[in-house]
Every structure is written in C-alpha cells, then in structure tokens.
Write a protein that holds these residues in place. Sequence first.
Motif, short mmCIF file in Angstrom:
data_model
loop_
_atom_site.label_atom_id
_atom_site.label_comp_id
_atom_site.label_asym_id
_atom_site.label_seq_id
_atom_site.Cartn_x
_atom_site.Cartn_y
_atom_site.Cartn_z
N GLU A 125 -21.40 -25.89 0.39
CA GLU A 125 -21.20 -25.86 2.03
C GLU A 125 -20.80 -27.70 2.03
N LEU A 126 -21.85 -28.51 1.47
CA LEU A 126 -21.06 -30.32 1.65
C LEU A 126 -19.73 -29.92 0.14
N ALA A 127 -19.50 -29.47 -0.31
CA ALA A 127 -18.37 -29.45 -1.71
C ALA A 127 -17.28 -29.26 -0.85
N MET A 128 -17.06 -28.60 0.57
CA MET A 128 -15.59 -27.80 0.38
C MET A 128 -15.43 -29.15 1.93
N VAL A 129 -16.69 -30.07 2.88
CA VAL A 129 -16.76 -30.64 3.50
C VAL A 129 -16.48 -31.97 3.03
N TYR A 130 -16.68 -32.11 1.73
CA TYR A 130 -17.18 -33.73 1.50
C TYR A 130 -16.04 -33.44 -0.24
N PRO A 131 -15.25 -33.40 -0.57
CA PRO A 131 -14.22 -32.97 -2.41
C PRO A 131 -14.53 -34.40 -2.44
N VAL A 132 -15.53 -34.69 -3.91
CA VAL A 132 -15.79 -36.62 -4.57
C VAL A 132 -16.50 -35.41 -5.36
N ALA A 284 -16.44 -29.33 -10.35
CA ALA A 284 -16.22 -28.40 -10.78
C ALA A 284 -14.98 -28.62 -9.29
N ALA A 285 -15.83 -28.52 -8.58
CA ALA A 285 -14.18 -28.64 -7.39
C ALA A 285 -13.29 -29.89 -7.13
N ALA A 286 -13.92 -30.74 -7.82
CA ALA A 286 -13.04 -31.93 -7.40
C ALA A 286 -12.00 -31.89 -8.34
N GLU A 287 -12.04 -30.88 -9.07
CA GLU A 287 -11.07 -31.16 -9.95
C GLU A 287 -10.61 -29.88 -9.23
N SER A 288 -10.42 -28.77 -8.70
CA SER A 288 -10.04 -28.13 -8.50
C SER A 288 -8.91 -27.67 -7.22
N GLU A 289 -8.11 -27.24 -7.90
CA GLU A 289 -6.07 -26.95 -7.42
C GLU A 289 -6.09 -26.35 -5.68
N ASN A 290 -7.45 -25.62 -5.77
CA ASN A 290 -7.10 -25.33 -4.38
C ASN A 290 -8.48 -24.89 -3.92
#
Length: 572
Positions: A125-132, A284-290
Amino acid sequence: MATYDGQTDFEKSAGQHTKGEGSPLSSSPTRDDGDAYDLERPPLMTRLGLTPSSFKKRTLADEHNQLNKTLKTRHLNMIAIGGSIGAGLFVGTGSALARGGPASLLICYGIMGVMIFNVVYALGELAMVYPVSGGFYTYSVRFIDPTWGFAMGWNYVFQWAIVLPLELVVAGLTVSYWGVELNNAVWITIFFLIICVISLFGVLGYAEEEFWVACLKLTTIVIFIFMGIIFAAGGGPSGGLYGEYWGMRTWYNPGAFSDGFPGLCSVFVTAAFAFSGTELVGLAAAESENPQKSLPSAIKQVFWRITLFYILSLFIVGMLVPWDDTRLLGNGSYLDVKASPFVIAAVDAGLPAFASFVNVVILFSVVSIGLSGVYGGSRTLTALAEQGYAPKFFGYVDRAGRPLWSTVFILAWSPLAFMTLSTGGTVAFDWLQSLSGLAALFTWGSICLSHIRFRAAWKYHGHTLDELPFKHVFGVYGSWVGLTLIFIVLIAQFYTAIRPMTAEGFFKSYLALFVVIAFYIVGYIWKRKTWLKLKDINVDAGRRELDWEQFEKVKAKKAAWPKWRRALDMFF
C-alpha cells in the motif's frame, strides 16, 4: 522530517507531479548544467553496464529515484513468491525441527506467515502511493521518526552486509556434500566472483537470476510435496523407509513436540530468518516498469508462497523425518547441508540422486540470497545518501542504473568470509552472524508502524481510502496484528536468550537490539529529529502520478463483480 538544503526530504519532490521543467514527466532529463542529454535510449551494452560510459554518473530530474525502472511483472512476481526461499527453509528448518518438533514447526511458521502477510500488504500500500528508492526505510523517516528511520536504514544495510559473507561460507560448505577435497577459500572466492559478475549487470542481472532460480526453487518444492505425499502413503521405493505405509507416525513417535514451550520459542527465530528478504519486493517496486500493474499482483503472491511453499512443505517434512534424527543437528558451527530435512527425506527414501539435486538447489539458493544482500543493502545505502543520512558519494548512480559505490561497499564485506579459515575465526563469525539474527524483525515492525501512522495522517489531512490505488486487505487492523506478532516473537526470543543464563548466550541472541539502539543514538545526535506529530506529516508530497481515469474504470469493473470474485481478487 529529515532535512537537507533547508527543505524536507519529500517536500523537495513535491513538484514532481506536474509537467514542469525538471520534473520526471518532462520530455527530456537534464544535466546539472541544464543541458539535455540521453534524449535517445542508451545503447543496449551501456544499459547492461558493459561499456566505459555506463559507469558515468546518471543525472535525472527525479533525484529520489535515479535507478532503472525496467523490472517486469514476471520479475516482481518471482522476487515476491520465491526471492527469500533459501538456506533458511531448506537447511535451517532441520535444526528447528530438532529443537521444537513438527508441531512447533507448523505453529511458528504459521504465526510468522500471518505476520509476513500483513507486513507485505502494508508495504504494498505504501509503495503504491510513494514510489521512492529505499522503500520501507524512507517510510519510517516520513511517518514515524526520522531518527528511527536512520537507525532502520543503517541496520538494514549492515544486516545484508553481514549476510553476504555468511552465504559465501555456506555456499562453499555446500560443495563439500559431494566430497570435493578443496580448501573452502577456493569456493568462497569463486562464488564471490560469480556474485560480482551478476551484480555488474545491475538490476537486470539480479532480476533475471532471481526469476530463474526462484522457478527452480519453487519447482523443487512442488516436486518434493508430491513425492512426500506418495512416500507417506507407502509408495516410495521398496529399498527405502517409505516402501510401506508411513502416515504421520513421527507425530506419535517420537512425538509432536521435542522440548515443549522452550522448544516452541526457539523455532520462532529460525522462522524469522527463513522469511528474511520478503520485504525486497518493496525495494524492487522502485525499479519496476509498471508498478501500478505489477506490484499488487506480486504482493498477492505472498499468500500462496506462505501457505503452499512453506507450510505445506514443512508439514511433509515433519511427517517424514523424526525430530530425534541425529543428522538434523548438523555440525553446530554453520548451516550444514547434510542436516537438511529435505535431503534426509530423499536419502531415506532411497533416492540419492534426488538428494543431490536438492543440494544443487540449495547451492543456487544460497548464492541467490547473497545477491539479494548486495541488491537490498546497496539500494538502502543509496537511499540513505539521497536523504542526507549517509556520505553523498553513496548516492552515485551510473548510466546503467547501478548504485555504484553502494554496491562496492556491500561487496567489500565479503572478505569476512575468510575469517572462518583461521583459528578463532568461527567464534568471531558467530558474533557477526548474531548481528543479523533479529534485524529483520525490527524492519518488519517499522513497516507495520509506518502503515498505521500513514493511515492516521491520511485521515487527519482529509483524505479518504477511495483515493488509495491499492489497499491492505485487512486495513490498519492487519498492521496492528503484524506488529503485535512481532512483539510476541521478540518476547519469545528474549525468553530463549535468558534461559541459559549466560552473558554470551544473551548477547548473541539479542545483539541486534543494541546495534539498533546505537544507530538511534547516532541518528539523534546527527539530525536532532524525533517522533512526528500527525500535523507535521505531509501525505501529499511525492505521491505517485496515477492514471485516475483508468483507475476508476478498473474500480467500477471490480465493483460489478459478484462477492466470490471480489474475495478471490484479494489473493490473486
């Protein structure tokens, strides 16, 4: 909030949601001197990090995430579902079975599974809102306490820095299963070079390695589960133990528990170690394509990894291997692959070839966890530098998207593995190993608390849950459950630590706590920041730019689904 150049970390990125000059949504990234560069995509060899120019500094507008955004959905899914499956499951469960028995194994891994489920959903939930970049560490800085975030960031860096030489040692010892007579220094060097070469390819090298090794690990576990069911029914080879009906005899003789309540408490720590690395999906979410598409899918895979690949496989192990089998005890110094209950079950079934195959999988898994250490430690160290909590040169990211000096820093800890070759090295290495023992629990607890604080601040500033692109399936209550279970595990570990009533035993079990306290003191002296009030938490700066039109269409489509389909969507 942590500050640098007179601005808060996330307020400085608040302008990233408009297509203004220097924003990541503008048409061309810029150099420090303002000149446009890299208008065209760099050549493939540069993107792979194989040309001299690939080592030059990258200067993109998004100063909080200079990393590549090339991870595909298949990469993120496999990092989530199989990334942390390694020696902790394949080998460490052997000593856990000996200490606690099959019932303790299921209870402890089940409780830890519930905790991890809630941790990963909160992180998603946090990573979807704040991509850092830096993921959970930056959430602690933003929503809890900048000084605590400092402690969590450096604690996580050193956790992986110490895990790397440990995995190199275990990889070398794994080869000894086949009776290869070579000094372990040779194997440590070989596996270190392999990790260096894969790290050279940056996130792409890590992601591809994780994808294929995770496929191998998961396939092996599925095969083992099917074989275990056949063995328990008496369908094993006639020359092995399981050539006749086996059932659940180990639960009756020698029994379901080996040491009662103390044994149960001791298994918690092994279970925590086995789940370590699950949180890497957030990095890894910070380096995800989508990430808007791939992250929710990856998060949902965790439920199946816990239930199928951990709980079910360990249930089979507890059925086939009795806890009083002396082979489970290992050599007492390091993880001994011969003590793996998976290997023992294959040997007892009269299938030595499958035992060797499992050992090969263990070898790949150990190297994979070493690579995860380089990946997780380097990304967190880079985030610390970006936030002003580490020397600035660690924020250097080259044109191939590699955090260059952070990666070198983590790799530089590898020579500690050679300590095991000297007299007294084993004692020193045991102490270093204890540093990483409880580190993951503090990280997971911080993720849950960050989510709780985020939800409180989100509501305080007038936002609704409908504005969130991805929500924890159990909401803030799930994070409270996760945080409570972490405290229970810490209490169980404290009980285990004081039970022998020796200073050495206590500090070996609880050394990570004192390391965190030391980092917190240093962080407070450095930044003079402490607990944040809700009114001081900025929930709008740095939010991910979303295609709200598409988001509303998807939400309306899901709202029209029947109840059973909406329930199914929680886990797929």
